[in-house]
Design an enzyme around this catalytic site. Sequence first.
Site, PDB file in Angstrom:
ATOM      1  N   ILE A 199       0.824  -1.203   0.000  1.00 36.74           N
ATOM      2  CA  ILE A 199       0.000   0.000   0.000  1.00 36.74           C
ATOM      3  C   ILE A 199       0.860   1.255   0.000  1.00 36.74           C
ATOM      4  CG2 ILE A 199      -1.722   1.283   1.341  1.00 36.74           C
ATOM      5  CD1 ILE A 199      -2.609  -1.503   2.466  1.00 36.74           C
ATOM      6  N   GLU A 200       1.920   1.244   0.775  1.00 36.76           N
ATOM      7  CA  GLU A 200       2.745   2.429   0.936  1.00 36.76           C
ATOM      8  C   GLU A 200       3.551   2.769  -0.316  1.00 36.76           C
ATOM      9  OE1 GLU A 200       2.960   4.610   3.212  1.00 36.76           O
ATOM     10  OE2 GLU A 200       2.050   3.761   5.014  1.00 36.76           O
TER      11      GLU A 200
END
Length: 386
Positions: free
Chosen positions: A124-125
């Site tokens: 996600i990051e």
Amino acid sequence: MNFRTGRCRILVGLTGGLLLSTLPLAAMAKEAPDTASSASRHSFWSALALQGRSAPDVWSRLRKGFRLSHETANPRVAEWLDWYRAHPQHVERVASQAKPWLRWVTQQLESHHLPSEIALLPFIESGYDPTATNPGGAAGLWQFMPATGDAMGLSRTAWYDGRHDVVAATQAAMNYIQQQADRWYDGDMLLALAAYNAGAGTVNAAREAAANRGEPIDYWHLRLPAETMDYIPRLLALSEVVAEPERYGVILPSIPDKVQFAQVETDGPLTLSMAAELAGVDPQTLRALNPGFKRASTRPRDDASILIPVAAKQRFLANLATLPASERTVMNRYVVRRGDTLSAIAARFGVSIGEIQRENGLDGSTIRIGQALTVPSTALAQNSHR
């Protein structure tokens, strides 16, 4: 982990795999159900499929460490499950990008006694890209902001940015998450992860507001920034997809449960091209394993270390032991001044014009005032700190 609304990601590679367990065994049996040869074939393929499923891989190791409730019935999680089901190629691309790092990150979570779902946060990051940067200032696999990275001991110099160093940044991320959980949330991991994304101040203010409304102060009842409202549901949905990829039409690439790289001391500064030669590996492979270095060299310190493919460790150490000091080239940063020429700079550092051109991607000899050049040298120049 920054407090932002946008991200920059680089997602590369799509790796598929042959799933032996999906072979049409029933169809094969129907062709000749009563023959010995059919039974033999059935047994062979069944055994091969079983062998394929049981081969140890990182995904199995990751699933064993899952400890969070994935809350699949929660509408916010269900929305992301639908999204992943509609975009299986997204998971597959990022999973391919994670190949060099996922096992090591999972191991670190095990040693810190943290849920292994956290190993999926870089999906996600950063898209599991340690070189990823964000216009808001976040950088690296775990998207540390400069101030937070500094607070967690991730140094930033002209030579090195610890936020891009996977080993250093992963340790910092786990320490940070654990600190949030212990300091503010009595070990509540969802709140700690929300704080990792939005900051403890934001989460704590939201909890106070919820309490004033007479509502519970757990993560699911908080009114947080839109990104943080999605952050936990997205992670939990992704964890569920990894837990049951077939259900969501995802084919995870094979990642053996084996050590991928080793951290070795260089006993002094060393260019990455020289390190690659000593290890017998492609220079691009070595650069990809060491994204924390901002130049094509380790830091100009005696305690420098690098990551190399584990299979090349012994060769590297053996060749390093016999490397003459005169060949231990380092990289210097030189800012072009008025009157400088490429030939004069080359003479000053005792290298050829071609070496400078090669290190800086120059086609000719044209340089401009203020231009920063990476210059190889056998000794640090006076301006190497600039």
